[in-house]
Write an enzyme that holds these catalytic residues in place. Structure first.
Site, PDB file in Angstrom:
ATOM      1  N   ASN A 134     -10.682 -37.581 -21.521  1.00 17.69           N
ATOM      2  CA  ASN A 134     -11.856 -37.884 -20.690  1.00 17.69           C
ATOM      3  C   ASN A 134     -11.405 -38.276 -19.284  1.00 17.69           C
ATOM      4  O   ASN A 134     -10.214 -38.281 -18.987  1.00 17.69           O
ATOM      5  CB  ASN A 134     -12.714 -38.968 -21.343  1.00 17.69           C
ATOM      6  CG  ASN A 134     -11.933 -40.245 -21.541  1.00 17.69           C
ATOM      7  OD1 ASN A 134     -11.468 -40.849 -20.597  1.00 17.69           O
ATOM      8  ND2 ASN A 134     -11.771 -40.654 -22.810  1.00 17.69           N
ATOM      9  N   GLY A 137     -11.750 -54.686 -23.779  1.00 12.01           N
ATOM     10  CA  GLY A 137     -11.714 -53.259 -24.131  1.00 12.01           C
ATOM     11  C   GLY A 137     -12.176 -52.448 -22.938  1.00 12.01           C
ATOM     12  O   GLY A 137     -13.365 -52.185 -22.780  1.00 12.01           O
ATOM     13  N   ALA A 151     -10.652 -49.516 -22.256  1.00  6.73           N
ATOM     14  CA  ALA A 151     -10.256 -48.117 -22.497  1.00  6.73           C
ATOM     15  C   ALA A 151     -11.482 -47.265 -22.770  1.00  6.73           C
ATOM     16  O   ALA A 151     -12.468 -47.734 -23.334  1.00  6.73           O
ATOM     17  CB  ALA A 151      -9.297 -48.052 -23.679  1.00  6.73           C
ATOM     18  N   LYS A 198       0.501 -23.751 -32.073  1.00 10.32           N
ATOM     19  CA  LYS A 198      -0.445 -23.426 -31.009  1.00 10.32           C
ATOM     20  C   LYS A 198      -1.494 -22.426 -31.509  1.00 10.32           C
ATOM     21  O   LYS A 198      -1.143 -21.374 -32.057  1.00 10.32           O
ATOM     22  CB  LYS A 198       0.328 -22.832 -29.825  1.00 10.32           C
ATOM     23  CG  LYS A 198      -0.541 -22.635 -28.619  1.00 10.32           C
ATOM     24  CD  LYS A 198       0.251 -22.095 -27.445  1.00 10.32           C
ATOM     25  CE  LYS A 198      -0.724 -21.667 -26.367  1.00 10.32           C
ATOM     26  NZ  LYS A 198      -0.100 -20.842 -25.357  1.00 10.32           N
TER      27      LYS A 198
HETATM   28  O1  C5P Z   1     -19.647 -47.035 -27.620  1.00  9.90           O
HETATM   29  P1  C5P Z   1     -18.968 -46.943 -26.300  1.00  9.90           P
HETATM   30  O2  C5P Z   1     -17.801 -46.010 -26.306  1.00  9.90           O
HETATM   31  O3  C5P Z   1     -19.882 -46.718 -25.150  1.00  9.90           O
HETATM   32  O4  C5P Z   1     -18.389 -48.410 -26.092  1.00  9.90           O
HETATM   33  C1  C5P Z   1     -17.633 -48.754 -24.995  1.00  9.90           C
HETATM   34  C2  C5P Z   1     -16.838 -49.985 -25.291  1.00  9.90           C
HETATM   35  O5  C5P Z   1     -16.302 -49.957 -26.608  1.00  9.90           O
HETATM   36  C3  C5P Z   1     -15.633 -50.088 -24.373  1.00  9.90           C
HETATM   37  O6  C5P Z   1     -15.372 -51.469 -24.186  1.00  9.90           O
HETATM   38  C4  C5P Z   1     -14.548 -49.401 -25.167  1.00  9.90           C
HETATM   39  O7  C5P Z   1     -13.247 -49.815 -24.790  1.00  9.90           O
HETATM   40  C5  C5P Z   1     -14.888 -49.813 -26.584  1.00  9.90           C
HETATM   41  N1  C5P Z   1     -14.544 -48.826 -27.617  1.00  9.90           N
HETATM   42  C6  C5P Z   1     -13.560 -49.090 -28.527  1.00  9.90           C
HETATM   43  N2  C5P Z   1     -13.288 -48.194 -29.526  1.00  9.90           N
HETATM   44  C7  C5P Z   1     -13.986 -47.051 -29.614  1.00  9.90           C
HETATM   45  C8  C5P Z   1     -14.992 -46.756 -28.676  1.00  9.90           C
HETATM   46  C9  C5P Z   1     -15.245 -47.666 -27.678  1.00  9.90           C
HETATM   47  O8  C5P Z   1     -12.909 -50.124 -28.425  1.00  9.90           O
HETATM   48  N3  C5P Z   1     -13.702 -46.199 -30.582  1.00  9.90           N
END
Ligand code: C5P
Length: 402
Positions: A210, A272, A274, A288
């Site tokens: 992403n 969080g 990420a 591949k």
């Molecule tokens: O549900 P969404 O992806 O919008 O949520 C965003 C928040 O959740 C962010 O803080 C992201 O780092 C965290 N997150 C996570 N694990 C995931 C998806 C999102 O920690 N699998």
């Protein structure tokens, strides 16, 4: 008053003037306060104090010239400019002020002052006539306009035998001024930050990724470390440099990120930041994939929700998360905060030119019983506001429970 303390990295610039001898005491005091110090001298300064003196006091070689091939092959001047949390030039001569006010970069010290984004402080020291001269006063005003902080000068007896304004501030006063706003308000806390996007392999050469650059998470890790926290940064692929004093664990996939976060154990604050991929391939292919001319379907399965896992732990940390939304930002983010068990959510609108892969952003912070809007700003500034809000929330909770 307590002696100030800090873990800042301070670049001390010394220009040519009799007060250069006082800069030796300044370096010593900064080190006693816990700072890491590097010294850069102008050519003229070396006529007053030998570089070896500063080397002995700072514990590091002193740089005097820009075009020193050997020194540049180590920490080059741009790296040195980035390394500094703050720059202080003491003494700052009339000539140095004039050169800086005009944006000259004709030696190492002036080049560093131009190349750094750290705050620059000058402690002028010169004869009272030189200080009072309209040219120096104009340079003074211009430097302030450029965002430089002037410390002093003080008035009193001068080395030339005259009395008046132009004495360099005493080293202790310079240290106090430099460290006055140095918040160590996360000292003793362990902060874990996840940052950047994850990569979910399709085959050995392709992956799902992403647009996240990692800038927000890296800025948060940097800010927490500057505030004295022990910081672990769990980062997906990113070309950003690791902030100073931060332990970095590199991962690629969401599952690796979760394993890394779990391995860290008990912490005080979890952020969080990420952009974790919500899905991964049910079965990545080990060779591949070849074109066949037909459509290709990939089976995706959900990834673990890392932040939710942390929020469900017993003895959970304070949990800060993010929400990137294209619409209904407030409503979706408020629901996400509760669903994932976050203490604080930082929401932003994403779309073309907004949010991802940019140095700045605007955020809406939401927590139980409160909210705060942060206008478009550099992500490093936002990081500071987020930790300030963390303090506000914990303080309010303490007040409510006492
Ligand atoms: O549900 P969404 O992806 O919008 O949520 C965003 C928040 O959740 C962010 O803080 C992201 O780092 C965290 N997150 C996570 N694990 C995931 C998806 C999102 O920690 N699998």
């Amino acid at each position: 008053m307590n002696a100030p303390s800090s873990n800042q990295r301070i670049l001390v610039g010394v220009s040519g003037g009799i007060a250069a001898y006082k800069a030796v005491v300044l370096v010593r005091r900064l080190i006693e306060a816990g700072c890491e110090v590097r010294v850069v001298m102008t050519e003229a300064a070396t006529r007053f104090v030998a570089p070896l003196t500063f080397q002995a006091v700072s514990g590091h070689p002193v740089r005097t010239t820009l075009l020193d091939a050997e020194a540049e092959s180590g920490m080059d001047h741009i790296a040195l400019a980035r390394w500094a949390d703050a720059v202080v030039v003491a003494p700052a001569s009339a000539d140095l002020m004039a050169r800086l006010a005009n944006g000259l970069a004709d030696d190492l010290l002036t080049t560093l002052c131009l190349a750094t984004d750290a705050p620059v402080h000058l402690a002028p020291a010169m004869n009272r006539q030189m200080w009072a001269h309209p040219a120096t006063q104009a340079n003074h005003a211009r430097l302030i306009e450029h965002g430089v902080t002037l410390l002093g000068p003080a008035a009193g007896a001068q080395a030339c035998g005259e009395t008046g304004e132009g004495r360099m501030l005493e080293p202790d006063a310079i240290v106090d001024a430099l460290l006055a706003n140095d918040q160590q308000d996360l000292a003793g806390r362990h902060v874990v930050v996840t940052a950047a996007g994850t990569r979910e392999p399709i085959d050995p050469v392709r992956f799902i990724a992403n647009r996240s650059s990692g800038r927000m998470g890296f800025a948060l890790a940097d800010d927490a470390a500057r505030r004295g926290a022990v910081v672990t940064l769990v980062a997906g692929p990113s070309t950003l440099p690791t902030p100073a004093r931060v332990e970095r664990i590199d991962v690629e996939t969401a599952q690796q990120m979760q394993t890394a976060v779990e391995s860290i154990g008990v912490t005080d604050i979890f952020v969080g930041a990420a952009a974790v991929a919500d899905f991964r391939l049910a079965a990545p292919v080990d060779h591949k994939l070849k074109k066949s001319g037909e459509t290709l379907s990939l089976e995706l399965v959900p990834n673990p929700d890392i932040i939710r896992g942390v929020a469900e732990r017993s003895g959970r940390p304070f949990v800060i998360g993010f929400a990137a939304e294209t619409d209904h930002v407030r409503e979706y983010a408020a629901a996400k905060r509760v669903a994932k068990g976050m203490d604080l959510i930082c929401a932003n609108e994403v779309g073309p030119g907004k949010g991802f892969d940019r140095p700045d952003n605007a955020l809406l912070l939401l927590w139980e019983g409160g909210e705060r809007e942060l206008a478009q700003a550099d992500k490093r500034h936002l990081a500071g506001e987020i930790f300030d809000t963390y303090h506000q929330i914990t303080q309010d909770r303490d007040d409510a429970s006492s």
